[in-house]
Scaffold this active site. Structure first.
Site, PDB file in Angstrom:
ATOM      1  N   HIS A 188       0.856  -1.193   0.000  1.00  0.00           N
ATOM      2  CA  HIS A 188       0.000   0.000   0.000  1.00  0.00           C
ATOM      3  C   HIS A 188       0.889   1.239   0.000  1.00  0.00           C
ATOM      4  O   HIS A 188       1.309   1.720   1.051  1.00  0.00           O
ATOM      5  CB  HIS A 188      -0.916  -0.043   1.239  1.00  0.00           C
ATOM      6  CG  HIS A 188      -1.924   1.074   1.296  1.00  0.00           C
ATOM      7  ND1 HIS A 188      -3.066   0.994   2.072  1.00  0.00           N
ATOM      8  CD2 HIS A 188      -1.968   2.286   0.692  1.00  0.00           C
ATOM      9  CE1 HIS A 188      -3.759   2.117   1.941  1.00  0.00           C
ATOM     10  NE2 HIS A 188      -3.105   2.925   1.108  1.00  0.00           N
ATOM     11  N   GLU A 216     -11.072   3.547   6.144  1.00  0.00           N
ATOM     12  CA  GLU A 216     -10.019   4.461   6.622  1.00  0.00           C
ATOM     13  C   GLU A 216     -10.733   5.538   7.432  1.00  0.00           C
ATOM     14  O   GLU A 216     -10.557   5.634   8.645  1.00  0.00           O
ATOM     15  CB  GLU A 216      -9.254   5.051   5.435  1.00  0.00           C
ATOM     16  CG  GLU A 216      -8.172   6.058   5.818  1.00  0.00           C
ATOM     17  CD  GLU A 216      -7.490   6.712   4.603  1.00  0.00           C
ATOM     18  OE1 GLU A 216      -8.070   6.674   3.494  1.00  0.00           O
ATOM     19  OE2 GLU A 216      -6.378   7.276   4.778  1.00  0.00           O
ATOM     20  N   ASP A 234       1.827   4.034   2.719  1.00  0.00           N
ATOM     21  CA  ASP A 234       0.770   4.867   2.118  1.00  0.00           C
ATOM     22  C   ASP A 234       1.341   6.003   1.274  1.00  0.00           C
ATOM     23  O   ASP A 234       1.411   5.879   0.045  1.00  0.00           O
ATOM     24  CB  ASP A 234      -0.183   5.390   3.201  1.00  0.00           C
ATOM     25  CG  ASP A 234      -1.566   5.741   2.676  1.00  0.00           C
ATOM     26  OD1 ASP A 234      -1.822   5.504   1.493  1.00  0.00           O
ATOM     27  OD2 ASP A 234      -2.386   6.253   3.468  1.00  0.00           O
ATOM     28  N   ASP A 235       1.731   7.099   1.901  1.00  0.00           N
ATOM     29  CA  ASP A 235       2.290   8.267   1.181  1.00  0.00           C
ATOM     30  C   ASP A 235       3.510   8.741   1.970  1.00  0.00           C
ATOM     31  O   ASP A 235       3.440   9.755   2.687  1.00  0.00           O
ATOM     32  CB  ASP A 235       1.233   9.375   1.105  1.00  0.00           C
ATOM     33  CG  ASP A 235      -0.012   8.916   0.371  1.00  0.00           C
ATOM     34  OD1 ASP A 235       0.034   8.852  -0.868  1.00  0.00           O
ATOM     35  OD2 ASP A 235      -1.012   8.591   1.044  1.00  0.00           O
TER      36      ASP A 235
HETATM   37  N1  ADE Z   1      -4.601   8.656  -1.963  1.00  0.00           N
HETATM   38  C1  ADE Z   1      -3.359   8.681  -1.487  1.00  0.00           C
HETATM   39  N2  ADE Z   1      -3.350   8.314  -0.204  1.00  0.00           N
HETATM   40  C2  ADE Z   1      -4.619   8.032   0.144  1.00  0.00           C
HETATM   41  C3  ADE Z   1      -5.263   7.596   1.323  1.00  0.00           C
HETATM   42  N3  ADE Z   1      -4.590   7.360   2.459  1.00  0.00           N
HETATM   43  N4  ADE Z   1      -6.597   7.431   1.309  1.00  0.00           N
HETATM   44  C4  ADE Z   1      -7.291   7.663   0.211  1.00  0.00           C
HETATM   45  N5  ADE Z   1      -6.739   8.072  -0.931  1.00  0.00           N
HETATM   46  C5  ADE Z   1      -5.416   8.252  -0.968  1.00  0.00           C
HETATM   47 ZN    ZN Z   2      -3.691   4.769   0.500  1.00  0.00          ZN
END
Ligand code: ADE
Ligand code: ZN
Length: 333
Positions: A16, A199, A277-278
């Site tokens: 992810h 989430e 994630d990011d």
């Molecule tokens: N796009 C990038 N990160 C995300 C996240 N945590 N939840 C939803 N969309 C995303």
């Molecule tokens: Zn994500």
């Protein structure tokens, strides 16, 4: 061996990670210069200052703005190669990365430019470091299903480069049922299916992802903890969750990492994995997520090994390869 050494030595898969979310401020400024794109920031410090989020939407607004510096195939290559190097540093030996085609095609950048840049870097990453990978394209859930269907169609000439489809962006108000048709068509075309659910959205979003979108794993899924019947189902069907602890902390899904439900889900038998994630926005790549979570939740070495094993179990690699990585993990003491 201390926890940090164990985490460093364990082979891990990441399942992810949005490639646009690995855009570090330094590269963002460099690409903005290279492509003549104006940003509302003058320095790395100013960019980092802006990374204060109260919820998912706060983050998404800044994330889409950042992705605006990605224009040429080489930009997508440089972005992806920088991430692959982080994988190498963290002993991530397999990665399944997300990309958001619509973030780019909406700016008149071709699907081909994006996919070629990303997959060329991943191929070089395999040659250079032995890191294997798959690519998953996400539909943006704040856009219409019709636009998602068009994106699916656009992807078909590149199908051999793409493993599956996902669903991301603003969750609340955009439930899975909105994308039922496009997921059915994607699965019919031979794609694997995953989706962000639970989430910020309540457990009904996770039920919807399972029952209406037929996903084989759920991204985040942490709000499943509120619904015992749902947890039972995740355990019984061994449906994995790709959990992203530092993301959850930064986006205020949990106010403190000590309150995170990861350990509770793991103890109930859910196939929990740890992901970033990011990472450029949330303060850490995979190993940092493992480490901070282990410290906050007092995870033991056996928990950490189980989570690393789960990362391969939940991946789309072959059963033979899964066995190889389980054995490598068992051999670390
Ligand atoms: N796009 C990038 N990160 C995300 C996240 N945590 N939840 C939803 N969309 C995303
Ligand atoms: Zn994500």
């Amino acid at each position: 061996m201390n926890l940090q050494e164990l985490i460093a030595q364990l082979p891990k898969a990441e399942l992810h990670m949005h490639i646009e979310g690995s855009l570090e401020p330094e590269l963002m400024l460099q690409l903005a210069n290279r492509n003549g794109i104006a940003l509302p920031y003058q320095s790395v410090e100013e960019i980092k200052q802006a990374y204060q989020f109260s919820n998912l939407q706060d983050f998404l607004d800044i994330y889409y703005q950042g992705a605006g510096v990605l224009v040429k195939e080489q930009d997508f290559y440089d972005l992806t190669m920088a991430y692959v190097k982080k994988c190498h540093q963290d002993n991530v030996v397999h990665t399944e990365i997300f990309f958001d085609p619509q973030t780019h095609t909406e700016r008149n950048i071709s699907f081909e430019t994006v996919i070629n840049g990303i997959t060329r870097a991943l191929a070089d990453g395999e040659t250079k470091f032995g890191i294997t990978s798959h690519v998953i394209m996400c539909f943006l859930r704040h856009l219409s299903e019709e636009q998602a269907l068009k994106t699916l169609e656009m992807s078909l000439p590149f199908k051999q480069l793409i493993k599956g489809v996902g669903l991301d962006s603003s969750e609340l108000g955009h439930p899975p049922e909105k994308f039922q048709r496009v997921f059915a068509e994607a699965i019919n075309a031979g794609y694997e299916a995953v989706a962000h659910a639970g989430e910020e959205g309540d457990p009904s979003y996770i039920w919807g992802a399972l029952d209406l979108l037929s996903v084989s794993r759920v991204d985040h899924g942490v709000r499943s903890i509120e619904d015992p019947k749902l947890v039972d189902r995740l355990v019984k069907e061994q449906i994995p969750l790709t959990v992203c602890p530092l993301s959850n902390l930064k986006l205020k899904v949990f106010n403190d990492l000590k309150d995170h439900c990861l350990k509770k889900l793991l103890d109930k038998g859910v196939v929990v994995t740890i992901n970033s994630d990011d990472p450029a926005y949330f303060g850490g790549y995979v190993s940092q997520n493992y480490l901070e979570t282990a410290e906050a939740l007092e995870l033991q070495a056996e928990d950490i090994k189980l989570i690393a094993k789960n990362s391969f179990k939940a991946s789309f690699i072959s059963d033979d390869l899964k066995l190889k990585w389980y054995e490598a993990i068992d051999n670390i003491n």
